[in-house]
Write a protein that holds these residues in place. Structure first.
Motif, PDB file in Angstrom:
ATOM      1  N   VAL A 290      55.046  41.294 -11.321  1.00 34.55           N
ATOM      2  CA  VAL A 290      54.028  41.094 -12.295  1.00 34.55           C
ATOM      3  C   VAL A 290      54.405  39.930 -13.098  1.00 34.55           C
ATOM      4  CG1 VAL A 290      52.652  41.990 -14.125  1.00 34.55           C
ATOM      5  CG2 VAL A 290      53.267  43.163 -12.033  1.00 34.55           C
ATOM      6  N   VAL A 291      53.697  38.903 -13.639  1.00 33.20           N
ATOM      7  CA  VAL A 291      54.028  37.980 -14.526  1.00 33.20           C
ATOM      8  C   VAL A 291      53.341  37.954 -15.809  1.00 33.20           C
ATOM      9  CG1 VAL A 291      53.971  35.400 -14.980  1.00 33.20           C
ATOM     10  CG2 VAL A 291      54.223  36.314 -12.586  1.00 33.20           C
ATOM     11  N   ASP A 292      53.775  38.153 -17.062  1.00 32.13           N
ATOM     12  CA  ASP A 292      53.350  38.189 -18.170  1.00 32.13           C
ATOM     13  C   ASP A 292      54.012  36.946 -19.169  1.00 32.13           C
ATOM     14  OD1 ASP A 292      55.705  39.256 -18.788  1.00 32.13           O
ATOM     15  OD2 ASP A 292      54.987  41.321 -19.251  1.00 32.13           O
ATOM     16  N   VAL A 293      54.066  37.511 -20.618  1.00 28.50           N
ATOM     17  CA  VAL A 293      54.632  36.383 -21.535  1.00 28.50           C
ATOM     18  C   VAL A 293      56.179  36.666 -21.347  1.00 28.50           C
ATOM     19  CG1 VAL A 293      54.721  38.269 -23.328  1.00 28.50           C
ATOM     20  CG2 VAL A 293      54.312  35.641 -23.948  1.00 28.50           C
ATOM     21  N   SER A 294      56.498  37.627 -20.895  1.00 25.16           N
ATOM     22  CA  SER A 294      58.033  37.718 -20.872  1.00 25.16           C
ATOM     23  C   SER A 294      58.668  36.667 -19.660  1.00 25.16           C
ATOM     24  CB  SER A 294      58.615  39.178 -20.711  1.00 25.16           C
ATOM     25  OG  SER A 294      58.270  39.599 -19.498  1.00 25.16           O
ATOM     26  N   ASN A 295      58.035  36.474 -18.658  1.00 26.79           N
ATOM     27  CA  ASN A 295      58.645  35.793 -17.643  1.00 26.79           C
ATOM     28  C   ASN A 295      57.943  34.785 -16.880  1.00 26.79           C
ATOM     29  OD1 ASN A 295      56.724  37.427 -16.201  1.00 26.79           O
ATOM     30  ND2 ASN A 295      58.204  38.530 -14.839  1.00 26.79           N
ATOM     31  N   TYR A 296      56.926  34.169 -17.371  1.00 30.41           N
ATOM     32  CA  TYR A 296      55.874  33.175 -16.919  1.00 30.41           C
ATOM     33  C   TYR A 296      56.347  31.831 -16.641  1.00 30.41           C
ATOM     34  CZ  TYR A 296      55.197  30.948 -21.310  1.00 30.41           C
ATOM     35  OH  TYR A 296      55.594  30.075 -22.607  1.00 30.41           O
ATOM     36  N   GLN A 297      57.864  31.619 -17.429  1.00 25.34           N
ATOM     37  CA  GLN A 297      58.086  30.229 -17.442  1.00 25.34           C
ATOM     38  C   GLN A 297      58.350  29.470 -16.154  1.00 25.34           C
ATOM     39  OE1 GLN A 297      59.398  32.935 -18.849  1.00 25.34           O
ATOM     40  NE2 GLN A 297      59.080  32.262 -21.210  1.00 25.34           N
ATOM     41  N   SER A 298      59.047  30.263 -14.947  1.00 27.33           N
ATOM     42  CA  SER A 298      59.123  29.663 -13.617  1.00 27.33           C
ATOM     43  C   SER A 298      57.996  29.177 -12.994  1.00 27.33           C
ATOM     44  CB  SER A 298      59.891  30.681 -12.726  1.00 27.33           C
ATOM     45  OG  SER A 298      59.088  31.690 -12.509  1.00 27.33           O
ATOM     46  N   LEU A 299      56.811  29.856 -13.413  1.00 33.93           N
ATOM     47  CA  LEU A 299      55.200  29.411 -12.918  1.00 33.93           C
ATOM     48  C   LEU A 299      54.827  28.374 -13.724  1.00 33.93           C
ATOM     49  CD1 LEU A 299      54.154  32.767 -11.448  1.00 33.93           C
ATOM     50  CD2 LEU A 299      55.264  31.072 -10.277  1.00 33.93           C
ATOM     51  N   ASP A 300      55.285  27.906 -14.872  1.00 34.05           N
ATOM     52  CA  ASP A 300      54.452  27.014 -15.814  1.00 34.05           C
ATOM     53  C   ASP A 300      54.729  25.596 -15.238  1.00 34.05           C
ATOM     54  OD1 ASP A 300      52.998  26.167 -17.917  1.00 34.05           O
ATOM     55  OD2 ASP A 300      54.679  26.538 -19.447  1.00 34.05           O
ATOM     56  N   VAL A 301      54.363  25.228 -14.245  1.00 34.16           N
ATOM     57  CA  VAL A 301      54.516  24.255 -13.698  1.00 34.16           C
ATOM     58  C   VAL A 301      53.280  23.551 -12.816  1.00 34.16           C
ATOM     59  CG1 VAL A 301      55.869  22.606 -11.703  1.00 34.16           C
ATOM     60  CG2 VAL A 301      56.930  24.470 -13.098  1.00 34.16           C
ATOM     61  N   ALA A 302      52.832  22.533 -13.082  1.00 34.77           N
ATOM     62  CA  ALA A 302      51.631  21.846 -12.411  1.00 34.77           C
ATOM     63  C   ALA A 302      51.694  22.061 -10.810  1.00 34.77           C
ATOM     64  CB  ALA A 302      51.337  20.627 -12.908  1.00 34.77           C
ATOM     65  N   PRO A 303      50.927  22.708 -10.020  1.00 30.60           N
ATOM     66  CA  PRO A 303      50.964  22.720  -8.645  1.00 30.60           C
ATOM     67  C   PRO A 303      51.519  21.442  -8.012  1.00 30.60           C
ATOM     68  CG  PRO A 303      49.105  24.343  -9.453  1.00 30.60           C
ATOM     69  CD  PRO A 303      49.663  23.321 -10.721  1.00 30.60           C
ATOM     70  N   ASP A 304      50.850  20.297  -8.511  1.00 32.86           N
ATOM     71  CA  ASP A 304      51.189  19.125  -7.706  1.00 32.86           C
ATOM     72  C   ASP A 304      52.515  18.559  -7.979  1.00 32.86           C
ATOM     73  OD1 ASP A 304      50.487  18.290 -10.279  1.00 32.86           O
ATOM     74  OD2 ASP A 304      49.028  16.794  -9.930  1.00 32.86           O
ATOM     75  N   GLN A 305      53.221  19.150  -8.907  1.00 26.72           N
ATOM     76  CA  GLN A 305      54.705  18.890  -9.345  1.00 26.72           C
ATOM     77  C   GLN A 305      55.718  19.758  -8.501  1.00 26.72           C
ATOM     78  OE1 GLN A 305      55.180  16.042 -11.187  1.00 26.72           O
ATOM     79  NE2 GLN A 305      53.047  15.734 -10.814  1.00 26.72           N
ATOM     80  N   MET A 306      55.009  20.848  -7.926  1.00 26.42           N
ATOM     81  CA  MET A 306      56.088  21.542  -7.322  1.00 26.42           C
ATOM     82  C   MET A 306      56.404  21.027  -5.818  1.00 26.42           C
ATOM     83  SD  MET A 306      54.026  25.201  -7.572  1.00 26.42           S
ATOM     84  CE  MET A 306      53.518  26.005  -9.232  1.00 26.42           C
ATOM     85  N   SER A 307      57.679  21.847  -5.376  1.00 29.12           N
ATOM     86  CA  SER A 307      58.238  21.554  -4.101  1.00 29.12           C
ATOM     87  C   SER A 307      58.684  22.522  -3.289  1.00 29.12           C
ATOM     88  CB  SER A 307      59.568  20.467  -4.461  1.00 29.12           C
ATOM     89  OG  SER A 307      59.917  20.051  -3.054  1.00 29.12           O
ATOM     90  N   CYS A 308      58.414  22.409  -1.855  1.00 25.35           N
ATOM     91  CA  CYS A 308      58.777  23.813  -1.270  1.00 25.35           C
ATOM     92  C   CYS A 308      60.175  23.924  -1.238  1.00 25.35           C
ATOM     93  CB  CYS A 308      58.204  23.531  -0.033  1.00 25.35           C
ATOM     94  SG  CYS A 308      56.249  23.257   0.307  1.00 25.35           S
ATOM     95  N   PRO A 309      60.619  25.464  -1.349  1.00 23.71           N
ATOM     96  CA  PRO A 309      61.943  25.565  -1.345  1.00 23.71           C
ATOM     97  C   PRO A 309      62.496  25.480   0.138  1.00 23.71           C
ATOM     98  CG  PRO A 309      60.806  27.686  -1.592  1.00 23.71           C
ATOM     99  CD  PRO A 309      59.928  26.280  -1.735  1.00 23.71           C
TER     100      PRO A 309
END
Length: 320
Positions: A290-309
């Motif tokens: 569950v993502v809320d204000v305490s842990n959203y940072q890792s998902l705060d990236v534009a999808p087109d800037q992500m890279s598959c692990p």
């Protein structure tokens, strides 16, 4: 109709593949309207680029259209890509079409929504029940264990919606002072949820919490609340960028992270690895978070800037 579908798929083909003779992967998603599937497609494209393969997307022009997806699959059995990554629009109704893929000998990865039957290389997705349970618990805890709640279902009969609502129902058993004042389907669509919530707001003077079975419906619910100048705690599921932005802005309490980008990445990776004779486990299931204000940072990236692990970062060697 087939000419239109084929043209649309061709226009959506991934451009700039590293080599012309790489594996050709057909990726089927359910609609063009849900931001979740937009991110899934980006993940599949990113994985294909990394592995020197190509992706062609097949998307119904009418959201979640069973006849259209069946027609697209028929088109693919003629075009014969090297592999298919499939999110069925209906877990039962697509069974005959999946059988045709199997009979054509096209390796198929089942992604996101489990199909009822079929011979698949692997399933790649998340546990919808676990996400529903964890997200509902989070909402009820933040409500202080009491108050009125509205539940917005997805498509009636869809396995994803059924499992997420089953999690919601089981979480309710732990909070006897939470009262469900309404449960209505909004078909996983923002506009449907907006319209449903407009009516529910008029019918119920007190709504303390809203459980939406995906982020698009949660966004529609928030719009209805704002228009009516009402307040309630709202949760969704999928962990989309729009949900993260709403959480940052204080408009949404939380979202269950459905790992859309990883679905696309590992769905495409599983197909390509299978074609190359590399090991692939029968199931790749991402854990509920569950993502809320305490842990959203890792998902705060534009999808087109992500890279598959890397594959090994998610699939330990012993599971392949």
């Amino acid at each position: 109709m087939r000419r239109i579908i084929t043209a649309a798929a061709t226009c959506l083909a991934l451009a700039g593949a590293a080599r012309a003779d790489g594996e050709r992967i057909a990726v089927f998603t359910k609609n063009q309207t849900n931001p979740f599937f937009q991110v899934v497609r980006l993940g599949a494209e990113n994985a294909a680029r990394q592995m020197n393969a190509t992706v062609t997307h097949y998307i119904p022009t009418r959201p979640d259209s069973i006849p259209e997806q069946i027609s697209q699959i028929e088109d693919v059995t003629v075009r014969r890509p090297n592999a298919v990554v499939l999110t069925p629009v209906d877990f039962k109704a697509l069974t005959p079409a999946i059988r045709r893929l199997n009979e054509a000998g096209i390796p198929t990865v089942n992604m996101t929504d489990r199909a009822e039957r079929g011979n698949f290389v692997a399933f790649v997705g998340a546990a919808d029940y676990d996400l529903g349970l964890a997200t509902a618990r989070h909402l009820f805890q933040k409500m202080g264990g009491q108050g009125n709640v509205v539940a917005l279902e997805g498509v009636k009969g869809a396995l994803v919606s059924t499992e997420r609502m089953r999690g919601f129902t089981d979480a309710l058993k732990e909070f006897p002072n939470i009262k469900v004042v309404a449960t209505q389907a909004a078909n996983f669509q923002r506009l449907n949820a907006l319209q449903v919530m407009e009516n529910l707001i008029q019918a119920h003077p007190r709504i303390d919490g809203i459980y939406a079975a995906n982020d698009a419906m949660a966004t529609g619910a928030i719009e209805a609340l704002e228009a009516a100048r009402r307040q309630a705690l709202v949760v969704g599921i999928n962990g989309t960028k729009e949900a993260i932005d709403a959480i940052k802005a204080g408009k949404m309490l939380a979202s269950g992270d459905y790992s859309a980008f990883l679905h696309g990445c590992f769905g495409a990776m599983a197909a390509i690895r299978h074609l190359r004779g590399l090991p692939v486990p029968r199931e790749i299931v991402f854990p509920a978070r569950v993502v809320d204000v305490s842990n959203y940072q890792s998902l705060d990236v534009a999808p087109d800037q992500m890279s598959c692990p890397a594959w090994e970062s998610i699939v330990p060697a012993g599971r392949s």
